[in-house]
Design a protein around this motif. Sequence first.
Motif: not given
Length: 83
Positions: A1-27
């Motif tokens: 999963m992490v490599s997908k995020a590193q390759k740009g496959g992760f889009r931040v859901p609307q209304g969630v801050s794009d930080t490491e504090h966005g609990v569960g946002a990446i997962t």
Amino acid sequence: MVSKAQKGGFRVPQGVSDTEHGVGAITGALQGFPAVQQFQAVGRTETTAEREDFIAMVVAAIARHAGEVAEEAVSVRDRMGGR
């Protein structure tokens, strides 16, 4: 999963801050639900009846939280030394 995020496959859901504090946002964005999960339960039993009771207890605990567990989804194997 992490490599997908590193390759740009992760889009931040609307209304969630794009930080490491966005609990569960990446997962949450990378994993679809419902998803198949694997669990490993380890226990020591002395008899076949105790073993069957242990297996039933583990399956019941999972079923309480995840819903019905299909019989073919459960596999049991002895560990080294018969444990």
